[in-house]
Design a protein around this motif. Structure first.
Motif, PDB file in Angstrom:
ATOM      1  N   TYR A   1       9.055 -25.185 -10.455  1.00 39.82           N
ATOM      2  CA  TYR A   1       8.133 -24.899 -11.551  1.00 39.82           C
ATOM      3  C   TYR A   1       8.495 -23.692 -12.406  1.00 39.82           C
ATOM      4  O   TYR A   1       7.837 -23.438 -13.417  1.00 39.82           O
ATOM      5  N   GLY A   2       9.518 -22.943 -12.036  1.00 38.71           N
ATOM      6  CA  GLY A   2       9.817 -21.722 -12.753  1.00 38.71           C
ATOM      7  C   GLY A   2       8.942 -20.583 -12.275  1.00 38.71           C
ATOM      8  O   GLY A   2       7.952 -20.781 -11.563  1.00 38.71           O
ATOM      9  N   GLY A   3       9.301 -19.390 -12.670  1.00 41.85           N
ATOM     10  CA  GLY A   3       8.549 -18.211 -12.255  1.00 41.85           C
ATOM     11  C   GLY A   3       7.309 -18.003 -13.102  1.00 41.85           C
ATOM     12  O   GLY A   3       7.175 -18.560 -14.193  1.00 41.85           O
TER      13      GLY A   3
ATOM     14  N   ALA B   1      -4.357 -19.140  -5.344  1.00 38.49           N
ATOM     15  CA  ALA B   1      -3.921 -17.983  -6.127  1.00 38.49           C
ATOM     16  C   ALA B   1      -2.539 -17.499  -5.699  1.00 38.49           C
ATOM     17  O   ALA B   1      -1.767 -16.996  -6.530  1.00 38.49           O
ATOM     18  N   ARG B   2      -2.214 -17.643  -4.419  1.00 37.37           N
ATOM     19  CA  ARG B   2      -0.897 -17.210  -3.948  1.00 37.37           C
ATOM     20  C   ARG B   2       0.216 -18.031  -4.589  1.00 37.37           C
ATOM     21  O   ARG B   2       1.274 -17.493  -4.944  1.00 37.37           O
ATOM     22  N   TRP B   3      -0.005 -19.326  -4.726  1.00 34.28           N
ATOM     23  CA  TRP B   3       1.004 -20.182  -5.357  1.00 34.28           C
ATOM     24  C   TRP B   3       0.982 -20.028  -6.880  1.00 34.28           C
ATOM     25  O   TRP B   3       2.034 -20.081  -7.525  1.00 34.28           O
ATOM     26  N   GLU B   4      -0.185 -19.820  -7.459  1.00 31.48           N
ATOM     27  CA  GLU B   4      -0.273 -19.615  -8.900  1.00 31.48           C
ATOM     28  C   GLU B   4       0.470 -18.350  -9.316  1.00 31.48           C
ATOM     29  O   GLU B   4       1.126 -18.317 -10.375  1.00 31.48           O
ATOM     30  N   ALA B   5       0.392 -17.309  -8.478  1.00 28.95           N
ATOM     31  CA  ALA B   5       1.046 -16.047  -8.802  1.00 28.95           C
ATOM     32  C   ALA B   5       2.567 -16.177  -8.849  1.00 28.95           C
ATOM     33  O   ALA B   5       3.248 -15.368  -9.472  1.00 28.95           O
ATOM     34  N   ALA B   6       3.097 -17.207  -8.199  1.00 29.31           N
ATOM     35  CA  ALA B   6       4.548 -17.381  -8.119  1.00 29.31           C
ATOM     36  C   ALA B   6       5.093 -18.407  -9.104  1.00 29.31           C
ATOM     37  O   ALA B   6       6.314 -18.572  -9.213  1.00 29.31           O
ATOM     38  N   THR B   7       4.210 -19.130  -9.810  1.00 28.36           N
ATOM     39  CA  THR B   7       4.658 -20.271 -10.611  1.00 28.36           C
ATOM     40  C   THR B   7       4.038 -20.275 -12.003  1.00 28.36           C
ATOM     41  O   THR B   7       3.279 -19.381 -12.377  1.00 28.36           O
TER      42      THR B   7
END
Length: 355
Positions: A309-311, A183-189
């Motif tokens: 991956y973009g924001g 979730a931490r990486w999903e929130a940024a990408t």
């Protein structure tokens, strides 16, 4: 005179005892019991420099070969030009004084538990040395990528699965750790992650192994290389089953424990294409001390992953400059007072009896 010197000596001992430092093996403040067995011999090499031939330097060369700093296969005990250069590159990557010798500061960094992914891959430094640092706003970016910058497709929906073999946790214990880490990486990408039950078909596969487990990257027992992961689109993430893994903050109060979630977040960064960072507060910094929890993405991590991956179009991710969380180092809290008292008692006995 004897009384005066005794009092002065005792005051000095008291000052050192309560200074908050743990003194081990030649003045090191790194707990000796938290050093991997194979790396403990490094601590006997303090001060070694080019031109010397000292037993144990062969092990240092193997270490640098493992993490990409040496490629010549030399296993002698000679401190040669290649070893000096490797040390200078290592010291640059870790923001140490560039001495080219095995000074105490460098040795303390060398023996810290770390990720098994190399800092230099295929001759290309994935950290600070040899790369142009990109200016981002008013700061300097230290994130890095694997050679060729491999990545998953943007806006991909990736699946993951985990194995329960070779480790003590149940699925119910592991699942929240894994979900939070992704979730931490999903929130940024732009990426999305979801769990599937079929391990073999998942894009990302998490498992625990001991020693040589067939991927060419054998584990080395407690407190050496903690885990490793492969770049996209390989998808494998392996943890060393020999570590004393913990899944809650309370568990970090025991000596020699490693926070599973902190290492999970780091290794997922590799799965997504990030290399190591020279920013110590970054989750992609290669080392993690025992008793430490570091799970929130640093701005350096976010800038790097968003280049791939973009924001996240669904919202903003918090990017504090420092999100490192240190539990009150259990071994220090427990052992330091005892060692202080023991030191004081010995000093009083010694100073009470003139020679």
């Amino acid at each position: 005179m004897r009384t005066s010197s005794s009092i002065s000596g005792l005051l000095l001992v008291l000052l050192l005892s309560f200074s908050g430092r743990t003194f081990v093996s030649g003045g090191f403040d790194f707990p000796f019991e938290d050093v991997n067995q194979a790396w403990r011999g490094f601590l006997n090499l303090s001060g070694c420099h080019k031109g010397e031939n000292v037993t144990g330097l062969d092990a240092v060369k193997k270490y640098f070969q493992q993490f990409g700093y040496l490629t010549n296969g030399d296993d002698s005990d000679e401190f040669d030009d290649d070893l000096e250069k490797a040390l200078q590159i290592y010291q640059t990557n870790f923001d140490l004084n560039i001495t080219g010798s095995l000074d105490n500061e460098t040795l303390q960094q060398l023996v810290k538990p770390r990720c098994g992914v190399g800092d230099i891959i295929n001759g290309t430094s994935s950290m600070k040395y040899g790369r142009r640092l990109a200016a981002v706003g008013h700061s300097v970016a230290h994130y890095s990528f694997f050679p060729g910058r491999p990545s998953w497709p943007r806006q991909a929906s990736l699946t993951y699965a985990f194995s329960l073999s070779n480790q003590p946790f149940t699925a119910e214990q592991l699942r929240p750790i894994i979900v939070r880490s992704f979730a931490r990486w999903e929130a940024a990408t732009t990426l999305k992650f979801s769990e599937v039950s079929d391990y073999s078909s998942a894009n990302l596969r998490i498992a625990f192994f001991r020693g040589d487990h067939g991927d060419g990257e054998p584990f080395d027992g407690p407190l050496g290389t903690l885990a490793h992961a492969f770049s996209p689109e390989n998808g494998r993430l392996h943890f060393d089953a020999a570590e004393n893994w913990v899944i809650d903050v309370a568990g970090l109060s025991a000596a020699g424990t490693v926070d599973l979630e902190s290492v999970m977040v780091h290794e997922i960064g590799h799965l997504l294409g990030l290399g190591h960072s020279s920013v110590r507060e970054s989750v992609m910094f290669p080392t993690l001390l025992t008793g430490t929890k570091k799970v929130d993405l640093h701005s350096d991590d976010v800038q790097g992953i968003q280049l791939l991956y973009g924001g996240n179009p669904r919202g903003n991710v918090s990017t504090p400059s420092q999100q490192s969380e240190r539990s009150s180092d259990a071994s220090s809290l427990f052992w330091s007072p005892l060692l202080s008292c023991f030191t004081i008692i010995l000093s009083i006995i010694f100073l009470s009896f003139p020679l």
